[in-house]
Design an enzyme around this catalytic site. Sequence first.
Site, short mmCIF file in Angstrom:
data_model
loop_
_atom_site.label_atom_id
_atom_site.label_comp_id
_atom_site.label_asym_id
_atom_site.label_seq_id
_atom_site.Cartn_x
_atom_site.Cartn_y
_atom_site.Cartn_z
N THR A 124 0.85 -1.20 0.00
CA THR A 124 0.00 0.00 0.00
C THR A 124 0.88 1.24 0.00
OG1 THR A 124 -1.71 -1.19 1.18
CG2 THR A 124 -1.78 1.21 1.32
N PHE A 158 -6.77 -6.18 -1.27
CA PHE A 158 -7.87 -5.85 -0.37
C PHE A 158 -8.13 -6.98 0.62
CE2 PHE A 158 -8.70 -3.65 -4.47
CZ PHE A 158 -8.57 -2.34 -4.05
N GLY A 263 -8.14 -1.45 14.78
CA GLY A 263 -6.69 -1.52 14.91
C GLY A 263 -6.12 -2.17 13.67
N CYS A 266 -3.37 -1.69 8.98
CA CYS A 266 -3.81 -0.96 7.79
C CYS A 266 -4.65 0.28 8.10
CB CYS A 266 -4.59 -1.90 6.89
SG CYS A 266 -3.67 -3.39 6.51
N LYS A 269 -2.94 3.25 10.10
CA LYS A 269 -1.79 3.80 9.35
C LYS A 269 -2.24 4.46 8.04
CE LYS A 269 0.51 0.56 7.02
NZ LYS A 269 1.08 0.33 5.74
N LYS A 326 -7.76 -8.27 16.06
CA LYS A 326 -9.04 -8.88 15.71
C LYS A 326 -8.87 -10.39 15.76
CE LYS A 326 -8.71 -9.25 10.72
NZ LYS A 326 -9.38 -8.97 9.46
N ARG A 333 -0.51 -5.30 15.98
CA ARG A 333 -0.22 -3.92 15.57
C ARG A 333 -1.45 -3.03 15.78
NH1 ARG A 333 2.49 -5.01 9.82
NH2 ARG A 333 1.14 -6.83 9.96
C1 UGA Z 1 -8.27 -4.10 6.21
C2 UGA Z 1 -9.28 -4.06 5.06
O1 UGA Z 1 -10.53 -4.61 5.50
C3 UGA Z 1 -8.78 -4.87 3.87
O2 UGA Z 1 -9.70 -4.74 2.79
C4 UGA Z 1 -7.41 -4.33 3.46
O3 UGA Z 1 -6.86 -5.08 2.41
C5 UGA Z 1 -6.47 -4.40 4.63
O4 UGA Z 1 -7.01 -3.63 5.71
C6 UGA Z 1 -5.14 -3.86 4.20
O5 UGA Z 1 -5.07 -2.67 3.89
O6 UGA Z 1 -4.18 -4.63 4.06
P1 UGA Z 1 -7.60 -5.83 8.13
O7 UGA Z 1 -6.79 -4.72 8.69
O8 UGA Z 1 -6.99 -7.16 7.97
O9 UGA Z 1 -8.16 -5.43 6.67
O10 UGA Z 1 -8.84 -6.04 9.08
P2 UGA Z 1 -10.40 -5.64 9.09
O11 UGA Z 1 -11.18 -6.88 9.09
O12 UGA Z 1 -10.71 -4.66 8.07
O13 UGA Z 1 -10.51 -4.97 10.51
C7 UGA Z 1 -9.82 -3.77 10.85
C8 UGA Z 1 -10.22 -3.31 12.23
O14 UGA Z 1 -11.55 -2.82 12.21
C9 UGA Z 1 -10.18 -4.41 13.29
O15 UGA Z 1 -9.64 -3.89 14.47
C10 UGA Z 1 -11.63 -4.77 13.47
O16 UGA Z 1 -11.89 -5.27 14.76
C11 UGA Z 1 -12.30 -3.44 13.23
N1 UGA Z 1 -13.70 -3.58 12.78
C12 UGA Z 1 -13.98 -4.09 11.55
C13 UGA Z 1 -14.72 -3.15 13.60
O17 UGA Z 1 -14.49 -2.66 14.72
N2 UGA Z 1 -16.01 -3.26 13.16
C14 UGA Z 1 -16.33 -3.78 11.94
O18 UGA Z 1 -17.54 -3.83 11.61
C15 UGA Z 1 -15.29 -4.20 11.13
#
Ligand code: UGA
Length: 447
Positions: A124, A158, A263, A266, A269, A326, A333
Amino acid sequence: VRVAVLGAGYVGACTAAVLAEQGHRVVLADPDARRAGAVRRGEAPAYEPGLGDAIAAAVRRGALGATTDPVEAVRGAELSMLCVGTPPKRDGSQDLRFVKAASRQVGQALRGQRGWHCVVTKSTVLPGTTGGVVLPAVEKASGRRAGDGFGVAVNPEFLREGNALEDARAPDRVVVGALDEASAKAVWALYEGLACPKLTVSLGTAEMIKYASNAFLATKVGFANEVANLCRAIGLDAEEVMQGVGLDARIGPRFLRAGAGFGGSCFPKDVVALLRLGERERAPSRILKAVLGGNARQPLEVVRLARAALGSLEGKRVALLGLAFKPDTDDVRETRALPIYRALRAAGARVVCYDPHAGSGFRALAGSSVRLAASLGEALDGADCAVVQTEWAEFRALPPAEFVARMRRPLVVDGRRTFDPKAMRAAGVEYHAIGLGEPARSARARP
Ligand code: UGA
């Protein structure tokens, strides 16, 4: 396609495994001998459900190899993918050290080589980076010119950690930013079998799509958190409210789960980086600033709920359940467990932490004085309160009666809406959660 993937983090490893699965011949390069060695033995270099099996199968078939030498990997390939980290600097801007180094290595590999090669950025990076940093670095190190000597493209990923393989096998869409037609064609050759929407754009547009997507998703979560805090205050259940909201096709049901904040490597940051870019370009984002502010406060909301129930946290034994940012990852991180842990400690609580996979990672982050329980049961034994920060399936599977049997006071503060409030309360658990108001309150309330 013969592909060299540079960087065996979770993006590189999952990308390599799935490309190999889909019929390409992949070599994964990482200077870290432990990671490269793990892949060679058919093991996952990072924790991700299903990744070990996918790598083992690909290695067995001879479709996937690994090396510590990126130059060697690129020499045997038609296309290379940069999957290296882009950590934030102190001021939130991007540290492009690894991207630059990988670009130079690709260039070195291309020097003196005959065949055409396409360099693809999957890391990214901010708009302008592939054209302004990767491309010139490859040109300089290779002595060739982009366009005729080699191609350049951006193919943002993604993937979600914890769901990375499924996301890579069946993406919602694939975006390719390309310098020219030949570069676009080279990348699309990787995805012939996929039926999802495919978009070809410029290098910068592809880079921006990635940031705008993450920033929007983070904003969606941030908004859900604010609505949840308000719902709780006025005696409503935010989960029900968001169920109704998410049924609007224009909004959609996903990423509306309120919790202790977002958190990971991604969202935090990427939002900061986009914010800084906006400031620099005199197109500042007020929304993203507010999203970050809200996200910094949200973990403290969980601590506030615990304090409200306990009166004082001083001397109380608190089980902090879930340290990964998660579920289904060992990644800590930007985990919201850290601000929660610090606030609990600062208020005098005796904190015992538990996570099925992220315990040692969290200790490295939060300090050696972190007390880690070896099991969920051990963390709960004798606790005055349990604070849930990650909604692991292991927690959900625990019968509510166990909280009552093990804890000194069966008080659960759920930062992720992990449990069914009715079942918990029926078993005698004192249950509080983000976004869960007391109905008695809304019944009495007058607008
Ligand atoms: C995120 C994006 O969802 C991906 O599409 C992207 O490719 C990735 O970043 C990246 O840039 O590499 P990720 O960080 O693995 O993916 O995790 P998510 O499932 O998106 O969750 C991110 C945070 O949001 C977690 O802390 C999760 O607990 C929180 N979250 C997510 C919520 O609090 N509520 C939700 O409804 C969804």
